[in-house]
Design an enzyme around this catalytic site. Sequence first.
Site: not given
Ligand code: NAD
Length: 503
Positions: A182, A257, A291, A385
Amino acid sequence: MPQQTPAGLPGRIQHHIDGRSVDSVDGETFDVINPATGEVYLQAASGGQADVDLAVAAARRAFAGPWPKLLPRNRSRVLHRIADLIESQDERLAELETWDTGLPITQALGQARRAAENFRFFADLVVAQRDDAYKVPGRQVNYVNRRPKGVAGLITPWNTPFMLESWKLAPALATGNTVVLKPAEFTPLSASLWAGIFREAGVPDGVFNLVNGFGETAGDALVKHPDVPLISFTGESSTGRLIFANAAPHLKGLSMELGGKSPAVVFADADLESALDATVFGVFSLNGERCTAGSRVLVERAVYDEFVAAYAERASRIRVGDPSDPATEVGALVHPEHVAKVAGYIEIGKGEARLVAGGERPRGNYVTPTVFADVKPEARIFQEEIFGPVVAITPFDSDEEALALANGVRYGLAGYIWTNDLRRAHTFAQQVEAGMVWLNSNNVRDLRTPFGGLKASGLGHEGGYRSIDFYTDQQAVHIALGDSPSPRFGAGPGPATSFPAQK
Ligand code: NAD
């Protein structure tokens, strides 16, 4: 030169289920925008429960097929072909990624190559994989029978989407699982290339499935699906918390992550020119949407003023503009909603600290590299963040204070330390609450090492053999070599019942 629309864009983006590209069962779609112009350029199928059900059913059927049983060498061959195919179209991939995410094209190209490397790495690793065996001389041999878990649910974010998808797809497939991916709703374009790549590489239908859509609908349905025993999630800490709760009733395997607010600590004895290069790159590369960004720069007081001045000067000269221009260093942020969040933090920062560079929105989704100095540890721009091109710089007077500042946030993903004092470097590194630390270097990863965060930055580690562990079950098989007499219950002479006398 204005950004050119990439040739051959699909008419619309569909799901990929059981080897076929399909629309949503209910026909729902959502808008996809081009960050550089803010225009809607495409519709994507918006998945819900029914689409996830179909994808999981297809993945389950494929799990009963040949894929999990292939010899590791044969799956490895397929994975190497995937890597070849990614490499052969890296420029096309970068073009689409840049168009969909606003990432500068040169950086998107680097990410496309990393995606290929992730497949190569896990292709090699599963062939070299060995498992433990334990001997009890003359009595027992015990060994570990490793097997794939089933249907892996993979949920990914919008920053460097294709590369982050590869980071989960490669180990999940290498170990013989089937998958439902997804991807993030802001950036579905590059993910639409996977189906063609996998087909050409020889991945059987149903092994790879993709459902587009929103987190609250498609993502949620995947997390709560009883036939998906594990979820690998990358995204925000708050989303991770929700997914954790939603997966709990099913006792799923989880790899999380999550977000970061990583410190880059610059001691006065460091090579300051290298530290400047790395700390500027560390927060402004990938538009700051990274991230592991070193978004808090802690600088020893003796060199603080000089460092802040040089930093502000460099930041103000970073080239912001058309993401498809190879000279661009910071492109367009991914989406107007995200720009609003970043801009909100810039306004908050203006009330909390000294703005020394940037802070503007020249147009649309563009934000100039923004530097705040004299940031207090209790400031929101120090603690939270932002995930954009915004850095907080704070002075310190001692190693103890630097450590307290470095660890004084709820996150613990990465840390960067700049010093030429060997003892201090190691002592400090080992006390930083971060899953990954780099000494005198920017973020250069060795794929064999553990990847993951502490505190609010994650749960569990992937990377190298840890990814293999996450995507497989380890069954202990015990074999008796000699006689292994058991106590002979029921073989005694006495009556079948005998109770103590009651008082
Ligand atoms: P997000 O949490 O908004 O979304 C990530 C994914 O989760 C998307 O595909 C989204 O549709 C899905 N999602 C959202 N709500 C959900 C739910 N209730 N149930 C299931 N899936 C759901 O994050 P984002 O804004 O897309 O990405 C940015 C974030 O990701 C930042 O906080 C960044 O630090 C983090 N990030 C972490 C790493 C790591 O390896 N630690 C790497 C890249 C990004």
